[in-house]
Design an enzyme around this catalytic site. Structure first.
Site, mmCIF file in Angstrom:
data_model
loop_
_atom_site.group_PDB
_atom_site.id
_atom_site.type_symbol
_atom_site.label_atom_id
_atom_site.label_comp_id
_atom_site.label_asym_id
_atom_site.label_seq_id
_atom_site.Cartn_x
_atom_site.Cartn_y
_atom_site.Cartn_z
ATOM 1 N N GLN A 89 0.820 -1.215 0.000
ATOM 2 C CA GLN A 89 0.000 0.000 0.000
ATOM 3 C C GLN A 89 0.853 1.263 0.000
ATOM 4 O O GLN A 89 0.332 2.369 0.002
ATOM 5 C CB GLN A 89 -0.923 0.002 1.226
ATOM 6 C CG GLN A 89 -1.886 -1.168 1.239
ATOM 7 C CD GLN A 89 -2.538 -1.397 2.593
ATOM 8 O OE1 GLN A 89 -2.293 -0.673 3.558
ATOM 9 N NE2 GLN A 89 -3.374 -2.410 2.678
ATOM 10 N N HIS A 155 -0.307 -0.157 5.707
ATOM 11 C CA HIS A 155 -0.609 0.875 6.700
ATOM 12 C C HIS A 155 0.495 1.909 6.867
ATOM 13 O O HIS A 155 1.091 2.052 7.934
ATOM 14 C CB HIS A 155 -0.958 0.220 8.052
ATOM 15 C CG HIS A 155 -2.055 -0.808 7.909
ATOM 16 N ND1 HIS A 155 -2.426 -1.648 8.907
ATOM 17 C CD2 HIS A 155 -2.872 -1.123 6.862
ATOM 18 C CE1 HIS A 155 -3.415 -2.436 8.495
ATOM 19 N NE2 HIS A 155 -3.686 -2.135 7.252
ATOM 20 N N TYR A 270 -9.800 -10.022 9.170
ATOM 21 C CA TYR A 270 -10.269 -10.365 7.821
ATOM 22 C C TYR A 270 -10.753 -11.805 7.783
ATOM 23 O O TYR A 270 -11.660 -12.154 7.047
ATOM 24 C CB TYR A 270 -9.153 -10.199 6.786
ATOM 25 C CG TYR A 270 -8.791 -8.766 6.500
ATOM 26 C CD1 TYR A 270 -9.779 -7.838 6.154
ATOM 27 C CD2 TYR A 270 -7.479 -8.329 6.546
ATOM 28 C CE1 TYR A 270 -9.450 -6.520 5.880
ATOM 29 C CE2 TYR A 270 -7.141 -7.021 6.264
ATOM 30 C CZ TYR A 270 -8.127 -6.114 5.937
ATOM 31 O OH TYR A 270 -7.792 -4.818 5.666
#
Lengths: 375, 135
Positions: A89, A155, A270
């Protein structure tokens, strides 16, 4: 048989309880759109950050490491951007202009960086630079480098905003190390930071002088903030953050406060297993609002414009997961309604109010759109 | 009774499957970690994907047959139309910045999870030799 049936019911019940119900108010999709979308920048990548440098000129970051100057439907890469560690990310993240940009041409960038050491991996960094001729950066200066490096892909945060006094705020996510980083103020990650514009630490920061503390920290216990806005009337800093499965949050950021991750959360792993049984705890802030199910929020704007009927003071948040822009109607300090703007447009990465009062949203794989009210 | 029979048949089939070599098993284990880290948020925990947005990995005829395209996609990113199990996707998978050995590991993992089975091991050197697809 009876016995089996009751086991079935029990099972069903527990499944039902495990899948937390949608939080109120439910999201609405208006039957007719009261606005049209006009594409102002075309891009097939991920335009992560954007900021206006005039009514018609935009600076935009592409996650892969390019900073663009965009004007009149064209875009051109700006040179001398610091090296970006593109991982998971992470990448080139936010861009913001200095409050005195018109006179000093200073901009700020957050990005994923390997840092200067030889440690494998990377962490989030904040840079300052001067924009010259809309085509290159000069006086590039590192203001903050989070540590330690990590090869985790998750993150990194991160958005940049200013308060009315001119302090700079930015966020860093927990870097995929939730049990170690967010609750420990001597470590980076899972924090909102507050700095002076030259990178020095304001002496009224909450943890200044505290043994071992990262003195740039302003608040902690965050998971992954990818939306940040300065409230146009109160000047407060508002942040939203990605939860795990369920439990994305909107928070009003207060000095020195603990926002609870991962001790309290409205989300689960998740995989469906619980993270914690607690949603509330003494000494930890409750969110202003939380999303179940998660919308995967990115980008945050608070409208103070008269370009749209009745939108002033309302909150706008991009949904990566459900591919729309979310409009949260705020009344008496509460979310009273939620509606989809631009349903199915694609992964909405960012939303900003332009100097012309219009809202602009950036959609992954497409580019930047202006929302024009039909009435 | 019939069901039971099918069940045991299934069990014995599982038992008859060729076990992965220790090297492949080690790579699969490392690949699982990469998957949790870099892929799960889009392709989800069982590789089931998200209809119309993120194609499934299990089952996936694309993954079964287009090894080179899968490796190139993970190395350089994947954009434009692809067809998976007869469904057309036109998405954007950004390159995750993985190293060659991590790509090999995660491919070995997804090719041997959730009912997928392909015991032919992908190596970091295979990934190193994969070049950028022509646009």
């Amino acid at each position: 048989m009876r016995y089996l049936a009751s086991i079935g019911t029990l099972l069903g019940l527990s499944v039902f309880m495990a899948c937390a119900q949608e939080n109120v108010p439910p999201i609405q999709t208006p039957s007719t759109a009261a606005y049209t979308l006009e594409k102002v920048v075309d891009d097939s990548g991920i335009l992560w950050g954007m900021t206006f440098i005039s009514k018609t000129e935009i600076l935009a970051t592409e996650k892969g490491g390019t900073l663009y100057y965009c004007s009149a439907g064209t875009k051109q890469a700006i040179s001398n951007v610091p090296e970006v560690y593109v991982r998971g990310q992470g990448g080139l993240l936010d861009v913001a202009t200095d409050p005195d940009f018109e006179t000093n041409s200073i901009i700020y960038l957050t990005l994923s960086s390997k840092g200067r050491g030889s440690e494998p991996g990377g962490n989030t960094a904040l840079y300052k630079a001067r924009l010259v001729d809309n085509s290159r950066l000069e006086d590039v200066e590192l203001l903050y480098q989070a540590s330690p490096n990590s090869k985790k892909g998750q993150h990194w945060g991160s958005r940049i905003v200013f308060d009315p006094q001119g302090h700079l705020y930015f966020g860093i996510g927990d870097r995929g190390n939730r049990d170690v980083n967010p609750q420990d103020i001597s470590r980076d990650g899972g924090k909102i930071y507050r700095l002076n514009r030259d990178g020095s630490i304001p002496q009224d920061n909450p943890f200044v002088g505290q043994n071992g503390a990262k003195e740039a920290v302003f608040s902690y216990g965050h998971r992954n903030p990818q939306g940040m806005a300065t409230h146009p009337t109160t000047g407060e800093i508002w942040v939203h953050e990605h939860g795990p499965r369920g439990g994305d949050e909107i928070n009003r950021i207060q000095k020195g406060k603990n926002y609870g991750w991962p001790v309290i959360t409205y989300g689960i792993n998740y995989s469906g297993t619980p993270i914690t049984t607690q949603t509330k705890k003494e000494g930890m802030e409750q969110p202003f609002y939380y999303w179940v199910p998660s919308i995967a929020p990115s980008g945050f704007a608070i409208s103070d414009s008269d370009k749209y009927p009745n939108w002033r003071g309302d909150y706008f948040v991009g949904s990566l997961k459900f591919e729309y822009l979310e409009h949260l109607t705020i009344e008496n300090q509460q979310v009273v309604a939620r509606e989809k703007i631009a349903p199915n447009i694609g992964r909405v990465r960012n939303v900003q109010q332009g100097p012309d009062g219009y809202l602009y949203l950036s959609v992954e794989g497409k580019g930047i759109f202006k929302i024009v009210s039909k009435s | 009774m019939k069901k039971l029979f099918v069940f045991f048949l299934g069990l014995s089939l599982v038992a008859c499957q060729e076990q992965p070599s220790p090297e492949l098993q080690a790579s699969i284990n490392r690949g699982q970690e990469v998957y949790q880290n870099f892929c799960i948020q889009c392709h989800l925990a069982e590789g089931q994907g998200v209809p119309n947005a993120f194609p499934p990995l299990a089952p996936s005829d694309f993954l079964e047959t287009q090894t080179a395209a899968v490796i190139a996609g993970l190395k350089y990113g994947m954009q434009g139309e692809i067809v998976v199990n007869g469904q057309t996707y036109n998405g954007n998978m950004p390159a995750q910045g993985l190293e060659d050995d991590e790509i090999a590991d995660v491919v070995n993992y997804i090719r041997n999870s959730w009912g997928n089975q392909n015991r032919q091991m992908i190596l970091a050197s295979d990934v190193a030799q994969t070049s950028k697809p022509k646009p």
